[in-house]
Write an enzyme that holds these catalytic residues in place. Sequence first.
Site, PDB file in Angstrom:
ATOM      1  N   CYS A 193     -34.362 -24.301 -41.628  1.00 15.10           N
ATOM      2  CA  CYS A 193     -34.973 -24.367 -42.941  1.00 15.10           C
ATOM      3  C   CYS A 193     -36.471 -24.224 -42.710  1.00 15.10           C
ATOM      4  O   CYS A 193     -36.923 -24.281 -41.567  1.00 15.10           O
ATOM      5  CB  CYS A 193     -34.639 -25.692 -43.615  1.00 15.10           C
ATOM      6  SG  CYS A 193     -34.870 -25.635 -45.391  1.00 15.10           S
ATOM      7  N   CYS A 248     -31.877 -22.646 -46.275  1.00 14.75           N
ATOM      8  CA  CYS A 248     -32.769 -22.460 -47.420  1.00 14.75           C
ATOM      9  C   CYS A 248     -33.084 -20.969 -47.543  1.00 14.75           C
ATOM     10  O   CYS A 248     -33.120 -20.251 -46.554  1.00 14.75           O
ATOM     11  CB  CYS A 248     -34.026 -23.309 -47.312  1.00 14.75           C
ATOM     12  SG  CYS A 248     -35.218 -22.833 -46.081  1.00 14.75           S
ATOM     13  N   CYS A 267     -36.707 -14.071 -38.082  1.00 10.85           N
ATOM     14  CA  CYS A 267     -36.371 -15.120 -37.122  1.00 10.85           C
ATOM     15  C   CYS A 267     -36.650 -14.646 -35.704  1.00 10.85           C
ATOM     16  O   CYS A 267     -36.616 -13.451 -35.419  1.00 10.85           O
ATOM     17  CB  CYS A 267     -34.890 -15.487 -37.228  1.00 10.85           C
ATOM     18  SG  CYS A 267     -34.452 -16.281 -38.779  1.00 10.85           S
TER      19      CYS A 267
END
Length: 165
Positions: A13, A89, A97
């Site tokens: 998140c 989220c 990422c």
Amino acid sequence: MSDEKIYQVLFLCTGNSARSILAEGLMNHLGRGRFVAHSAGSHPAGAVNPLALQTLSQLQIASGNFRSKSWDEFAQPGALELDFVFTVCDKAAGEVCPLWPGQPMTAHWGVEDPSAVEGSDETRLRAFMDTAVILKRRIELMLALPLATLDKLSLQRELSSVGKA
């Protein structure tokens, strides 16, 4: 001693203070040693939301060892090899990422941010519990999957559908 694989799971998140912490606690509890969960954030808040810890305690899940940390800890050379990475989220799901060791399966299991709910302590705690219940159900669905018999494509499809449950 069992030869059964132990799966490493990372929940992401943005702030790593509420949803990902709840998911980490739930997976570690429900996974019964077969799954080891971790959590991290793209921009960690630096502290765990006390209502997340209170919610875990109400669910009779130990809440003493959680900390808000960066996802960079899990992307460095020599880091733990991950089997699954889940974003919980929408903001983290849209971010680029890091590359995760182990080429883990990934899926988005977005839930509303209980930290954003305003109102009385009771209203805010109810939002955290509602989030925990949603995450618990998704984790239970994942744990029910026959992981050893699903091919990668089928497993990816199943994990993605769990996030819509």
